[in-house]
Design a protein around this motif. Structure first.
Motif, short mmCIF file in Angstrom:
data_model
loop_
_atom_site.label_atom_id
_atom_site.label_comp_id
_atom_site.label_asym_id
_atom_site.label_seq_id
_atom_site.Cartn_x
_atom_site.Cartn_y
_atom_site.Cartn_z
N LEU A 133 0.80 -1.23 0.00
CA LEU A 133 0.00 0.00 0.00
C LEU A 133 0.83 1.28 0.00
O LEU A 133 0.47 2.27 -0.65
N LEU A 141 -1.34 6.38 -0.68
CA LEU A 141 -1.41 5.07 -1.31
C LEU A 141 -0.61 5.01 -2.61
O LEU A 141 -0.62 5.96 -3.41
N LEU A 149 -7.22 -2.93 -3.78
CA LEU A 149 -8.28 -2.35 -2.95
C LEU A 149 -9.63 -2.38 -3.65
O LEU A 149 -10.67 -2.57 -3.00
N VAL A 193 -6.77 4.74 3.46
CA VAL A 193 -7.59 3.63 2.95
C VAL A 193 -9.07 3.97 3.06
O VAL A 193 -9.86 3.72 2.14
#
Length: 241
Positions: A133, A141, A149, A193
């Motif tokens: 990530l 990211l 993802l 995220v």
């Protein structure tokens, strides 16, 4: 003249006819049963009430009454809907299916070394190592992480459960970064995220994030391999909806 003796019939005492007591007792018994049934059935519907009254009328009059509602549980005129599973049990089954789909996704894309899956009391936990990530000490990211993802997003959106996104680091101090501690770094990574999931139409009200820094390691921070495993972001699909 001899006096006539008065005759007394001692063998035939006068008796009252008590045969009426039997039907009277039966009547009282039936009435008592009626009141007990009506009291117990506090929510008797119209059809069941009619059935009860017809049954007692038949007993009291000795006349058989033909009725489509005979008995206390008449056959419904239309099919009744099936009783569904309890909500909690239904949700557990959905999570079981989701777990199988996540396992298939990880295996199909050869992500076993970078993504791990665990079914816990808290929920389904998907842990992604930081190297898939982020760059070292960073919280933005990597572009090539989007594909991984996106696959998670598609599966996560098959259930309505809340989602907790949790950041973790190793015990190496966060020097030479813009973050003053591993708490800030882990929280910033979890937030990244979360924001990406939000951009991919995961419902915002379902999500939360937290940063645990170095304080919930999977392994002792005594080797490079263990430290790499401890640096992770865990997406938890929580039980309950």
């Amino acid at each position: 003249m001899r006096k006539r003796k008065r005759a007394f019939n001692t063998d035939h005492d006068e008796h009252f006819d008590e045969s009426w007591l039997i039907p009277y007792a039966d009547l009282l018994t039936l009435l008592l049963a009626l009141f007990i049934v009506l009291y117990a059935a506090s929510t008797v519907d119209k059809v069941k009430y009619q059935s009860i009254m017809e049954s007692f009328q038949s007993e009291l009059t000795g006349t058989k009454i033909e009725s489509v509602h005979a008995g206390l549980s008449p056959t419904p005129s239309s099919p009744q809907p099936e009783v569904g599973l309890p909500e909690e049990e239904t949700n557990d089954k959905e999570l079981d299916v989701l777990k199988q789909q996540l396992e298939s996704y990880i295996n199909t894309n050869n992500l076993q070394d970078m993504v791990s899956l665990e079914d816990t009391e808290k929920g389904i936990e998907v842990s992604l190592k930081d190297v898939i990530l982020f760059d070292s000490g960073r919280a933005d990211l990597k572009e090539h992480s989007f594909q991984t993802l996106n696959g998670l997003v598609g599966l996560i959106n098959t259930v309505p459960n809340p989602i907790s996104i949790e950041g973790h680091t190793d015990n190496v101090p966060a020097h030479n970064t813009i973050y003053t501690s591993n708490w800030e770094l882990s929280a910033a990574r979890a937030a990244s995220v979360l924001h990406y999931f939000d951009s991919q139409k995961v419902q915002a009200s379902r999500m939360q994030f937290s940063g645990f820094g170095e304080y919930q390691p999977l392994y002792p921070n005594d080797t490079d391999e263990n430290r790499q495993s401890n640096r992770r972001v865990t997406v938890v699909i929580l039980r309950g909806s």
